[in-house]
Enzyme design. Sequence first.
Site, short mmCIF file in Angstrom:
data_model
loop_
_atom_site.label_atom_id
_atom_site.label_comp_id
_atom_site.label_asym_id
_atom_site.label_seq_id
_atom_site.Cartn_x
_atom_site.Cartn_y
_atom_site.Cartn_z
N GLU A 1 98.90 29.01 11.21
CA GLU A 1 98.11 28.06 12.00
C GLU A 1 98.38 28.37 13.47
OE1 GLU A 1 95.90 26.26 10.72
OE2 GLU A 1 96.47 26.66 8.65
N CYS B 1 96.87 22.43 20.15
CA CYS B 1 96.25 23.71 19.78
C CYS B 1 94.74 23.61 19.66
CB CYS B 1 96.86 24.25 18.49
SG CYS B 1 96.66 23.17 17.06
#
Length: 509
Positions: free
Chosen positions: A210, A244
């Site tokens: 991720e 993010c």
Amino acid sequence: MSREQQVVDRTRRAFRTGRSRPLEFRIQQLKRLWSFIKERQEEICEALRRDLGKSELGSELYELLVLEAELKLAISRLAEWAAPRPVEKNLLTLTAEVYVKPEPLGVVLIIGTWNYPWPLTLLPLVGAIAAGNAAIIKPSEVSSNSSKVMEEHLCHYIDQDLYPVVAGGVQETQELLRLRFDHVFYTGSSRVGKLVMEAAAHHLTPVTLELGGKSPCYIDKNSDVRIACRRVTWGKFVNCGQTCIAPDYILCEPCIQGQVVECIRQTLLEFYGADPKCSPDYGRIINQRHFNRILSLMEGYTPVVGGQSDSSQCYIAPTVLKDVPPHSRLMQEEIFGPVLPIVTVSDMDDAISFINEREKPLALYVFCSDKKAIKRMIEETTSGGVTVNDVMMHYTLSSLPFGGVGQSGVGCYHGKHTFDRLSHHRACLVRSLNMESVNLARYPPQDRRRARRARMALRSPLIDMSKRTLIWAVVATILGVCLSIALLVILLIAAGLNCTCWYWRGFYN
């Protein structure tokens, strides 16, 4: 033997005992993890305040609520997720038991990150426990206070042999990556993600990465710019821009750039007051290194909003930069801070080209009121996820897979997607030793008749034994047999009548 090697060996021995497999044990461990979050909430929030300057309410909203929702879902749905899944059959396997059985992978390594240290470390753990795995948790040393709480207290709630916490820095992470695991789950930067993938490749270990990247946000000139900027401002500056999937930059036409800047300015005043430094809802940069990195990205620009900083507090004000050149350094790397560049494009065609010329982002945001234009933007671009007329909200839905594509990540998780990601889907076919005549078509010696039967069986439509398809297949078969018999009877009757006619015609003649 290193300490990390000892931990991994102990964890693998614990997994081989089989105690992580029963559903009752998994649910018990998930409930204990939930108890840990509830009972240690005060310490968790204090650790987040020290690490990132988060308020207690902000910590609960952005860190703990998503964890509790995930735990609740896993506990309530685990029996359904872990059940064997019947699949379609062909004529050759019609009497066999055919299903997919989710099984634990084994020992999973979870390497967490620092910007949301609790959900981004423990959400994968929820899936690992639910899938029946053992897991070694490596929290980020950057968020040191959160890591300390995790290391000191988690072992008192969940099985410490099956789910140990290994604290430490780069050296400890490298040592862990040198060892063999059955899956590695990493959240963090693309640079480190490549190292994780390289280390895992030595053992043919599958990975979930991720990562991040530059998530674009396109604002159409015909959209409600005020509302769009309100939502973008929230998504960009929450957690001081250290998210993010935060909008990394804005794409818009020159004619609305000034309006975008002014709407963001007004929204910041509403959210954080005249001085965001005094707002309890505005956080801080994680450390001095990242503080200096972000300031260096701003060099050479005159902010149209914000720009103030305080090194002693790792504080950078919410900052907006306009007319940023597409090929500037600011547009080459993920900002991961409270700096929002605006890049002008001539129209949606130009925006689509701009996005497609760069690496595939983790998220794409589109603000537009034209449904055809929205559909076009989705169909002609690629990203890990896309949210239209909002930002980051796709992350909150456990029913949606969360993950990147290309440079922004490998694999996805959340809810059942985490369970599936950390399970081996074992193909199972169980037959009896009866009805051997059915198999003759596949045995030698082969002839045309046997080959024809085999082709017919293999080319037959797949039959779903778990749904109404089976009922209709049986009904159709019965009807087919009945029609065949009826046709045969009709032919026999017709043939009999024909013979009778010939007989009487001959008699009279």
